[in-house]
Write a protein that holds these residues in place. Structure first.
Motif, PDB file in Angstrom:
ATOM      1  N   GLU A   1       0.844  -1.164  -0.127  1.00  0.00           N
ATOM      2  CA  GLU A   1       0.086   0.115   0.056  1.00  0.00           C
ATOM      3  C   GLU A   1       0.870   1.163   0.035  1.00  0.00           C
ATOM      4  O   GLU A   1       1.847   1.274   0.704  1.00  0.00           O
ATOM      5  CB  GLU A   1      -0.974   0.088   1.206  1.00  0.00           C
ATOM      6  N   ASN A   2       0.598   1.978  -0.862  1.00  0.00           N
ATOM      7  CA  ASN A   2       1.177   3.525  -0.976  1.00  0.00           C
ATOM      8  C   ASN A   2       0.416   4.480   0.223  1.00  0.00           C
ATOM      9  O   ASN A   2      -0.675   4.909  -0.230  1.00  0.00           O
ATOM     10  CB  ASN A   2       1.378   3.854  -2.320  1.00  0.00           C
ATOM     11  N   GLN A  45      -3.133   3.735  -3.286  1.00  0.00           N
ATOM     12  CA  GLN A  45      -3.333   2.588  -4.375  1.00  0.00           C
ATOM     13  C   GLN A  45      -2.635   1.385  -3.499  1.00  0.00           C
ATOM     14  O   GLN A  45      -1.554   1.470  -2.665  1.00  0.00           O
ATOM     15  CB  GLN A  45      -2.567   2.664  -5.573  1.00  0.00           C
ATOM     16  N   HIS A  46      -3.196   0.051  -3.565  1.00  0.00           N
ATOM     17  CA  HIS A  46      -2.660  -0.993  -3.201  1.00  0.00           C
ATOM     18  C   HIS A  46      -2.153  -2.139  -4.501  1.00  0.00           C
ATOM     19  O   HIS A  46      -2.647  -1.818  -5.648  1.00  0.00           O
ATOM     20  CB  HIS A  46      -3.633  -2.041  -2.475  1.00  0.00           C
TER      21      HIS A  46
END
Length: 82
Positions: A1-2, A45-46
Motif C-alpha cells: 500500500e502506498n 493505491q494497493h
C-alpha cells in the motif's frame, strides 16, 4: 500500500538490473511497466508482486521513481535454502 503522497515503483532483481532500470527511469520518468517484478502505486493505491524464488542468495529491491533510490528507498531480500 502506498500510504504516502508521491507515486512509488517497487522493483525486485539483481543489483545490475536495478541500476540499469534506475538510469532508464532518470531519463524517462513517466515510463510505465507491466512486468511481474515491478509494481507502480499512486498515493492510496494497493498492489503486489508475487514472486517465487528458485535459488538461495540475495535479491535487491528498490523504488525507482526519480530520486527515491538515491534517497535510500532500497534494500535486500535474503533467500535461504530449502
Amino acid at each position: 500500500e502506498n500510504a504516502g503522497k508521491k507515486k512509488h515503483k517497487m522493483v525486485i532483481g539483481s543489483a545490475e538490473d536495478i541500476k540499469a532500470h534506475n538510469e532508464l527511469m532518470e531519463r524517462f520518468p513517466g515510463m510505465e511497466h507491466d512486468e511481474p517484478n515491478k509494481v507502480s502505486l499512486t498515493p492510496g493505491q494497493h498492489g503486489e508482486i508475487v514472486w517465487q524464488f528458485t535459488k538461495a542468495g540475495i535479491v535487491n529491491f528498490a523504488c525507482l521513481m526519480p530520486g527515491h533510490y538515491e534517497a535510500g528507498m532500497k534494500g535486500l531480500i535474503k533467500v535461504g535454502k530449502k
